[in-house]
Write a protein that holds these residues in place. Structure first.
Motif, short mmCIF file in Angstrom:
data_model
loop_
_atom_site.label_atom_id
_atom_site.label_comp_id
_atom_site.label_asym_id
_atom_site.label_seq_id
_atom_site.Cartn_x
_atom_site.Cartn_y
_atom_site.Cartn_z
N SER B 94 0.80 -1.22 0.00
CA SER B 94 0.00 0.00 0.00
C SER B 94 0.83 1.27 0.00
N SER B 95 2.12 1.13 0.22
CA SER B 95 3.01 2.28 0.03
C SER B 95 4.36 1.74 -0.43
N ASP B 96 5.12 2.60 -1.09
CA ASP B 96 6.43 2.12 -1.56
C ASP B 96 7.44 2.26 -0.42
N GLU B 97 8.69 1.95 -0.71
CA GLU B 97 9.67 1.89 0.37
C GLU B 97 9.96 3.26 0.99
N ASP B 98 9.63 4.33 0.26
CA ASP B 98 9.80 5.67 0.81
C ASP B 98 8.56 6.13 1.57
N GLY B 99 7.57 5.24 1.71
CA GLY B 99 6.35 5.60 2.43
C GLY B 99 5.31 6.30 1.59
N LYS B 100 5.57 6.43 0.29
CA LYS B 100 4.60 7.10 -0.58
C LYS B 100 3.39 6.19 -0.80
N PRO B 101 2.17 6.67 -0.50
CA PRO B 101 0.99 5.82 -0.63
C PRO B 101 0.77 5.37 -2.07
N LYS B 102 0.28 4.17 -2.22
CA LYS B 102 -0.09 3.62 -3.51
C LYS B 102 -1.59 3.32 -3.48
N PRO B 103 -2.40 4.34 -3.82
CA PRO B 103 -3.85 4.21 -3.60
C PRO B 103 -4.52 3.12 -4.44
N MET B 104 -3.85 2.62 -5.46
CA MET B 104 -4.45 1.58 -6.29
C MET B 104 -4.08 0.17 -5.84
N ALA B 105 -3.30 0.06 -4.78
CA ALA B 105 -2.76 -1.25 -4.41
C ALA B 105 -3.85 -2.27 -4.07
N LYS B 106 -4.86 -1.82 -3.34
CA LYS B 106 -5.93 -2.76 -2.99
C LYS B 106 -6.76 -3.14 -4.21
N TYR B 107 -7.02 -2.14 -5.05
CA TYR B 107 -7.78 -2.42 -6.28
C TYR B 107 -7.02 -3.44 -7.13
N ASN B 108 -5.72 -3.22 -7.31
CA ASN B 108 -4.92 -4.15 -8.11
C ASN B 108 -4.92 -5.55 -7.50
N ALA B 109 -4.86 -5.62 -6.17
CA ALA B 109 -4.91 -6.93 -5.51
C ALA B 109 -6.25 -7.62 -5.77
N GLY B 110 -7.30 -6.83 -5.87
CA GLY B 110 -8.61 -7.40 -6.21
C GLY B 110 -8.62 -7.97 -7.62
N LEU B 111 -8.02 -7.24 -8.56
CA LEU B 111 -7.94 -7.74 -9.94
C LEU B 111 -7.20 -9.08 -9.98
N ALA B 112 -6.09 -9.16 -9.27
CA ALA B 112 -5.28 -10.38 -9.30
C ALA B 112 -5.99 -11.54 -8.60
N THR B 113 -6.59 -11.24 -7.45
CA THR B 113 -7.20 -12.32 -6.67
C THR B 113 -8.44 -12.87 -7.36
N ALA B 114 -9.16 -12.05 -8.09
CA ALA B 114 -10.29 -12.57 -8.87
C ALA B 114 -9.78 -13.60 -9.88
N GLN B 115 -8.63 -13.34 -10.46
CA GLN B 115 -8.07 -14.30 -11.42
C GLN B 115 -7.66 -15.59 -10.72
N LEU B 116 -7.10 -15.47 -9.53
CA LEU B 116 -6.75 -16.64 -8.72
C LEU B 116 -8.00 -17.49 -8.45
N VAL B 117 -9.06 -16.83 -8.04
CA VAL B 117 -10.30 -17.53 -7.68
C VAL B 117 -10.91 -18.20 -8.91
N LEU B 118 -10.89 -17.53 -10.04
CA LEU B 118 -11.50 -18.12 -11.23
C LEU B 118 -10.67 -19.30 -11.73
N GLU B 119 -9.36 -19.22 -11.62
CA GLU B 119 -8.52 -20.37 -11.97
C GLU B 119 -8.82 -21.54 -11.02
N ALA B 120 -9.06 -21.24 -9.76
CA ALA B 120 -9.45 -22.29 -8.81
C ALA B 120 -10.71 -23.00 -9.30
N HIS B 121 -11.71 -22.21 -9.67
CA HIS B 121 -12.97 -22.80 -10.15
C HIS B 121 -12.76 -23.60 -11.43
N ALA B 122 -11.90 -23.12 -12.29
CA ALA B 122 -11.61 -23.84 -13.53
C ALA B 122 -10.94 -25.18 -13.25
#
Lengths: 198, 198
Positions: B94-122
């Motif tokens: 959620s932030s880089d090593e300098d502490g700068k926030p990465k506001p899209m980090a949770k959204y991106n994790a959602g994109l990736a995890t949906a793919q994980l879940v769908l591969e599980a179902h497949a």
């Protein structure tokens, strides 16, 4: 153009074939097809089944509405996204009506939007999500309420040859697709310790 | 048990059949299958290709590691999730090593995890994501760094009959699957104005 991922183990074709081109042929995405994409998003999982995702769509068939969204994109995105068949702004309810934060809202929107994107691919479409957008302009232009976050805009459309792009975007379009190795993203025992998945 | 979504228009079967059971049969998910799931997540899209998602996994084959994760779940989740074949903690930078926030980090994790879940179902698996987890305990137990957010824990496994659950969870397991209508989540022209997708 197929740009199938070079996966370390076989995965479902819809997932392996998903990628994010910039080159679209200008053909509109019709309402019936868009309905399928949103239906796929609609059935995503969310905490307490809250379903915080909210989408704002314009098909290229509705040119005035489409152009309202194009005008809110970063200029570097406008040059290619104007050829998409539809544009979708992704928003999510980041707090409830009492102002209480909903920290999972963006994550849940990601879960839903991945389903939207995969349904698009299953229908012969491609998508590219853009973070380079003018969120303040979108909020003002489309009356997005304060308790909703504007996340990204998705270009959706029928892919065109990479050669239709500017030289700079052409180079990006044909560059090898790369990702971190599994050892950097999957841990076991301790965060940071690579899992043994062999 | 199939609990296919009652969609308003047909969508891809893997998407329509995805749902989040609590009843699992205790069979372990092997490493080769887990590798496919993470490979699917790995190829997700993210802003600037940052790939902020980080997973921590324990298969039921590694019982001690599996139980370390079970102990960090809410008690109401422990009672059923202990029968999963694998548990996966989802974190994101959620932030880089300098502490700068990465506001899209949770959204991106959602994109990736949906793919994980769908591969599980497949692959004949099911998943249920849990927000009811002890995030502080997870952070301490697995040394999750400060710049990573702990999002959810996913139970992954082979589904069992609903009758194997406690009475309360049985009732939830067989309850009708419901979602908001498209008119409440897809807008056009103005945020809040239902899009015409007919």
């Amino acid at each position: 153009m197929s740009r199938k991922a070079e996966t370390s183990t076989p995965i479902n074709d819809v997932l392996a074939n998903r990628w994010s081109p910039r080159a679209y042929n200008g053909e509109a995405v019709d309402a019936a097809t868009l309905a399928k994409l949103f239906e796929a998003a609609r059935w995503a999982a969310s905490g307490f089944n809250r379903q915080p995702w909210r989408y704002l769509v314009a098909s290229r068939n509705e040119k005035a509405e489409f152009d309202r969204i194009v005008a809110c994109l970063g200029e570097f995105n406008q040059v290619w996204a104007k050829n998409a068949g539809a544009l979708v702004i992704v928003t999510t309810l980041s707090s409830d009506e009492d102002g209480k934060p909903k920290p999972m809202a963006k994550y849940n929107a990601g879960l839903a939007t991945a389903q939207l994107v995969l349904e698009a691919h299953a229908n012969g479409l491609h998508c590219r999500q853009m973070g380079g957008i003018n969120r303040d302009a979108i909020r003002a232009e489309f009356n997005v309420p304060e308790n909703a976050d504007v996340i990204v805009c998705i270009a959706i459309g029928y892919a065109a040859p990479a050669e239709t792009l500017s030289e700079r975007n052409y180079e990006k379009e044909i560059a090898p697709r790369v990702r971190k190795p599994l050892s950097e993203i999957v841990f076991s025992g301790d965060w940071g310790k690579a899992a043994d998945l062999s």
